[in-house]
Design a protein around this motif. Structure first.
Motif, mmCIF file in Angstrom:
data_model
loop_
_atom_site.group_PDB
_atom_site.id
_atom_site.type_symbol
_atom_site.label_atom_id
_atom_site.label_comp_id
_atom_site.label_asym_id
_atom_site.label_seq_id
_atom_site.Cartn_x
_atom_site.Cartn_y
_atom_site.Cartn_z
ATOM 1 N N LYS A 114 -26.980 -21.192 20.539
ATOM 2 C CA LYS A 114 -26.463 -20.371 19.434
ATOM 3 C C LYS A 114 -25.062 -19.816 19.663
ATOM 4 C CE LYS A 114 -30.828 -18.695 17.486
ATOM 5 N NZ LYS A 114 -31.550 -17.510 16.995
ATOM 6 N N HIS A 115 -24.698 -19.559 20.915
ATOM 7 C CA HIS A 115 -23.484 -18.791 21.154
ATOM 8 C C HIS A 115 -22.460 -19.489 22.031
ATOM 9 C CE1 HIS A 115 -24.785 -14.926 19.353
ATOM 10 N NE2 HIS A 115 -25.993 -15.346 19.687
ATOM 11 N N CYS A 116 -22.721 -20.711 22.468
ATOM 12 C CA CYS A 116 -21.794 -21.390 23.360
ATOM 13 C C CYS A 116 -21.323 -22.699 22.737
ATOM 14 C CB CYS A 116 -22.452 -21.650 24.713
ATOM 15 S SG CYS A 116 -22.989 -20.131 25.530
ATOM 16 N N THR A 117 -20.098 -23.049 23.046
ATOM 17 C CA THR A 117 -19.503 -24.250 22.465
ATOM 18 C C THR A 117 -19.685 -25.466 23.356
ATOM 19 O OG1 THR A 117 -17.389 -23.657 23.480
ATOM 20 C CG2 THR A 117 -17.776 -22.918 21.220
ATOM 21 N N THR A 118 -20.113 -25.267 24.606
ATOM 22 C CA THR A 118 -20.302 -26.402 25.504
ATOM 23 C C THR A 118 -21.560 -27.178 25.124
ATOM 24 O OG1 THR A 118 -21.488 -24.979 27.048
ATOM 25 C CG2 THR A 118 -19.135 -25.279 27.410
ATOM 26 N N THR A 119 -21.624 -28.418 25.558
ATOM 27 C CA THR A 119 -22.777 -29.267 25.270
ATOM 28 C C THR A 119 -23.995 -28.762 26.028
ATOM 29 O OG1 THR A 119 -21.326 -31.169 24.956
ATOM 30 C CG2 THR A 119 -23.672 -31.611 25.319
ATOM 31 N N VAL A 120 -25.126 -28.635 25.344
ATOM 32 C CA VAL A 120 -26.358 -28.166 25.964
ATOM 33 C C VAL A 120 -27.034 -29.336 26.661
ATOM 34 C CG1 VAL A 120 -28.576 -27.036 25.575
ATOM 35 C CG2 VAL A 120 -26.605 -26.428 24.162
ATOM 36 N N SER A 121 -27.372 -29.152 27.930
ATOM 37 C CA SER A 121 -28.013 -30.216 28.709
ATOM 38 C C SER A 121 -29.480 -30.322 28.324
ATOM 39 C CB SER A 121 -27.889 -29.914 30.209
ATOM 40 O OG SER A 121 -26.539 -29.777 30.579
ATOM 41 N N ALA A 122 -29.890 -31.481 27.838
ATOM 42 C CA ALA A 122 -31.283 -31.686 27.468
ATOM 43 C C ALA A 122 -32.151 -31.744 28.718
ATOM 44 C CB ALA A 122 -31.426 -32.973 26.669
ATOM 45 N N GLY A 123 -33.264 -31.032 28.688
ATOM 46 C CA GLY A 123 -34.214 -31.064 29.797
ATOM 47 C C GLY A 123 -33.848 -30.192 30.971
ATOM 48 N N GLU A 154 -10.507 -10.258 32.761
ATOM 49 C CA GLU A 154 -11.389 -10.479 31.624
ATOM 50 C C GLU A 154 -12.750 -10.992 32.107
ATOM 51 O OE1 GLU A 154 -10.693 -9.797 28.495
ATOM 52 O OE2 GLU A 154 -8.602 -9.206 28.860
ATOM 53 N N ILE A 155 -13.791 -10.676 31.333
ATOM 54 C CA ILE A 155 -15.132 -11.138 31.676
ATOM 55 C C ILE A 155 -15.425 -12.442 30.940
ATOM 56 C CG2 ILE A 155 -17.602 -10.625 31.507
ATOM 57 C CD1 ILE A 155 -16.926 -7.703 31.814
ATOM 58 N N GLU A 156 -15.962 -13.401 31.664
ATOM 59 C CA GLU A 156 -16.380 -14.657 31.070
ATOM 60 C C GLU A 156 -17.855 -14.897 31.369
ATOM 61 O OE1 GLU A 156 -14.245 -18.164 31.764
ATOM 62 O OE2 GLU A 156 -12.295 -17.381 31.141
ATOM 63 N N LEU A 157 -18.466 -15.716 30.562
ATOM 64 C CA LEU A 157 -19.844 -16.139 30.787
ATOM 65 C C LEU A 157 -19.796 -17.572 31.282
ATOM 66 C CD1 LEU A 157 -22.685 -14.875 30.362
ATOM 67 C CD2 LEU A 157 -22.801 -16.169 28.244
ATOM 68 N N VAL A 158 -20.398 -17.810 32.458
ATOM 69 C CA VAL A 158 -20.297 -19.137 33.070
ATOM 70 C C VAL A 158 -21.678 -19.654 33.450
ATOM 71 C CG1 VAL A 158 -17.985 -18.691 33.967
ATOM 72 C CG2 VAL A 158 -19.987 -18.206 35.405
ATOM 73 N N GLU A 159 -21.719 -20.961 33.681
ATOM 74 C CA GLU A 159 -22.934 -21.636 34.125
ATOM 75 C C GLU A 159 -22.635 -22.348 35.437
ATOM 76 O OE1 GLU A 159 -26.024 -23.942 31.492
ATOM 77 O OE2 GLU A 159 -24.399 -25.308 32.015
ATOM 78 N N VAL A 160 -23.549 -22.219 36.392
ATOM 79 C CA VAL A 160 -23.355 -22.800 37.720
ATOM 80 C C VAL A 160 -24.543 -23.693 38.045
ATOM 81 C CG1 VAL A 160 -23.168 -22.308 40.184
ATOM 82 C CG2 VAL A 160 -21.985 -20.846 38.531
ATOM 83 N N GLN A 186 -15.681 -14.479 22.300
ATOM 84 C CA GLN A 186 -17.069 -14.955 22.300
ATOM 85 C C GLN A 186 -17.942 -14.198 23.288
ATOM 86 O OE1 GLN A 186 -16.618 -19.181 23.084
ATOM 87 N NE2 GLN A 186 -17.261 -19.642 20.996
ATOM 88 N N VAL A 187 -17.328 -13.692 24.357
ATOM 89 C CA VAL A 187 -18.111 -13.078 25.423
ATOM 90 C C VAL A 187 -18.887 -11.870 24.917
ATOM 91 C CG1 VAL A 187 -17.987 -11.880 27.645
ATOM 92 C CG2 VAL A 187 -16.625 -13.935 27.252
ATOM 93 N N ASN A 188 -18.244 -11.049 24.091
ATOM 94 C CA ASN A 188 -18.923 -9.842 23.608
ATOM 95 C C ASN A 188 -20.180 -10.187 22.823
ATOM 96 O OD1 ASN A 188 -17.021 -8.121 24.749
ATOM 97 N ND2 ASN A 188 -15.729 -8.111 22.914
ATOM 98 N N GLY A 189 -20.085 -11.162 21.934
ATOM 99 C CA GLY A 189 -21.254 -11.561 21.167
ATOM 100 C C GLY A 189 -22.331 -12.161 22.042
ATOM 101 N N ALA A 190 -21.931 -12.989 23.016
ATOM 102 C CA ALA A 190 -22.908 -13.597 23.920
ATOM 103 C C ALA A 190 -23.547 -12.540 24.812
ATOM 104 C CB ALA A 190 -22.234 -14.665 24.770
ATOM 105 N N ASP A 191 -22.760 -11.578 25.272
ATOM 106 C CA ASP A 191 -23.288 -10.516 26.128
ATOM 107 C C ASP A 191 -24.277 -9.650 25.365
ATOM 108 O OD1 ASP A 191 -23.587 -8.961 28.421
ATOM 109 O OD2 ASP A 191 -22.028 -7.565 27.787
ATOM 110 N N ASP A 192 -23.951 -9.298 24.125
ATOM 111 C CA ASP A 192 -24.882 -8.519 23.295
ATOM 112 C C ASP A 192 -26.174 -9.291 23.080
ATOM 113 O OD1 ASP A 192 -23.049 -6.483 23.102
ATOM 114 O OD2 ASP A 192 -22.317 -7.059 21.118
ATOM 115 N N PHE A 193 -26.042 -10.598 22.845
ATOM 116 C CA PHE A 193 -27.228 -11.424 22.640
ATOM 117 C C PHE A 193 -28.108 -11.420 23.888
ATOM 118 C CE2 PHE A 193 -29.484 -15.443 23.052
ATOM 119 C CZ PHE A 193 -30.147 -15.518 21.842
ATOM 120 N N LEU A 194 -27.508 -11.623 25.052
ATOM 121 C CA LEU A 194 -28.276 -11.621 26.298
ATOM 122 C C LEU A 194 -28.981 -10.292 26.509
ATOM 123 C CD1 LEU A 194 -26.080 -13.404 29.009
ATOM 124 C CD2 LEU A 194 -28.259 -14.162 28.091
ATOM 125 N N GLN A 195 -28.261 -9.217 26.310
ATOM 126 C CA GLN A 195 -28.820 -7.887 26.525
ATOM 127 C C GLN A 195 -30.011 -7.632 25.606
ATOM 128 O OE1 GLN A 195 -26.686 -3.945 25.473
ATOM 129 N NE2 GLN A 195 -26.065 -4.367 27.571
#
Length: 353
Positions: free
Chosen positions: A96-105, A153-159, A198-207
């Motif tokens: 819903k909130h990220c522009t990167t491709t979602v990994s299936a599975g 600045e704060i970013e939301l990342v995936e590792v 985008q970070v603010n909206g994603a952070d609110d969503f996570l919270q």
């Protein structure tokens, strides 16, 4: 106005409940015969086969707050060893909130610690350095989602959790079937999920989503504790009659049942409000988590007392549910944190009015 429960939601709840009941039966058999629990990967595969983590355009409905709250309720009721809350939240975030491709599975996890901003790892030139604390089920997940600093600045990342520059340190927890670890990053490759505005909206969503699903899992665990206690009181006899004939025990059980129903109503409303993007959604979610935390502890203490000595034994499954309630009460916003959030919301409302 919005619909609290639709026929589609009831069908999903029934399917999820049937799934978890089957998994719970397998878990019970393994605990009784082999003194071990069901493999968490088995739980994850079953949820995946139900379509909860699909990534097609038609699967966005499965990421709604009402659907995920239903899954979390049944997850709490079964108290199985898999990071249902974290996997659901991060999948919905990516969809819903990220522009990167979602990994299936892929299975994602999320830190359950309440970080202050200075605790975030540092991101520079696509590499992450620092520590993420209290990350559950690292051995089952493929990626972890976290916030990081980059140039102030704060970013939301995936590792990715198989990165060779990532080290793990196990941490003690009140729920040993729900292992958590601290992750130390030393130049680990990180993929941005959200940045800038985008970070603010994603952070609110996570919270909000983590608080909602934590409340839902508490409610499910409490539902199971009340049902388990009712069954015990109807079977256990003392002085020639069943314990359920004792009026004080009947009143205590009835009080706990009312608390569970109140939790369920608060969660249903908060989930529907979040899906409808209602102005009351934020307050409704934090109020539901606050109430679930307070009522959940009261129910856990009361049902343990009504079970007597057998409730304290490791062989009896009550402790699995109690441990989950106590862990979730302090995770993703403690009672104090939720009260502070509610105060801030009400204060903003007074200023705006």
């Amino acid at each position: 106005m919005f619909n609290l429960i639709t026929q589609e939601h009831r069908m999903i709840r029934d399917a999820v409940r049937k799934l978890f009941n089957g998994l719970q039966a397998k878990d019970t058999e393994r605990r009784q015969l082999n003194k071990v629990r069901i493999d968490g990967a088995t739980v994850g595969r079953a949820l995946g086969e139900l379509g909860l983590f699909d990534t097609g355009a038609d699967d966005i409905a499965m990421t709604s707050a009402q659907v995920q709250a239903s899954v979390a309720i049944e997850s709490g009721a079964a108290a199985l060893p898999f990071p249902v809350l974290e996997a659901l939240t991060t999948h919905a975030l990516a969809m819903k909130h990220c522009t990167t491709t979602v990994s299936a599975g892929a299975t994602r996890t999320l830190s359950s610690a309440n970080f202050s901003q200075p605790d975030f790892p540092m991101l520079q030139d696509g590499r992450l350095n620092g520590v993420a604390r209290l990350v559950p089920f690292v051995h089952l997940a493929d990626q972890v989602v976290l916030k990081a600093w980059r140039g102030g600045e704060i970013e939301l990342v995936e590792v990715r959790l198989n990165d060779p520059n990532l080290t793990r340190e196990a941490r003690a927890t009140v729920e040993p079937d729900y292992p958590v670890e601290d992750l130390r990053f030393n130049g680990v490759v990180a993929t941005p999920l959200a940045e800038g505005a985008q970070v603010n909206g994603a952070d609110d969503f996570l919270q909000q989503r983590t608080a909602l699903l934590a409340a839902a899992e508490i409610a499910g665990a409490c539902r199971s504790m009340v049902a388990m206690t009712r069954e015990y009181l109807l079977l256990r006899t003392q002085f020639g009659q069943v314990l359920a004939a004792n009026q004080s025990l009947k009143h205590a059980l009835a009080d706990n049942h009312v608390r569970v129903e109140a939790m369920m109503a608060a969660i249903d409303y908060a989930a529907a409000a979040m899906d409808a993007d209602d102005r009351d959604a934020e307050a409704a979610i934090f109020a539901a988590k606050h109430f679930a935390g307070r009522a959940g502890k009261a129910i856990a203490d009361s049902t343990l007392q009504m079970h007597g000595a057998i409730g304290y034994t490791m062989e009896f499954p009550l402790h699995l549910l109690m441990r989950r309630v106590h862990r979730l009460t302090t995770s993703y916003g403690s009672n104090r944190t939720q009260a502070d959030r509610l105060f801030d919301i009400f204060q903003r409302g007074c200023v705006n009015d």
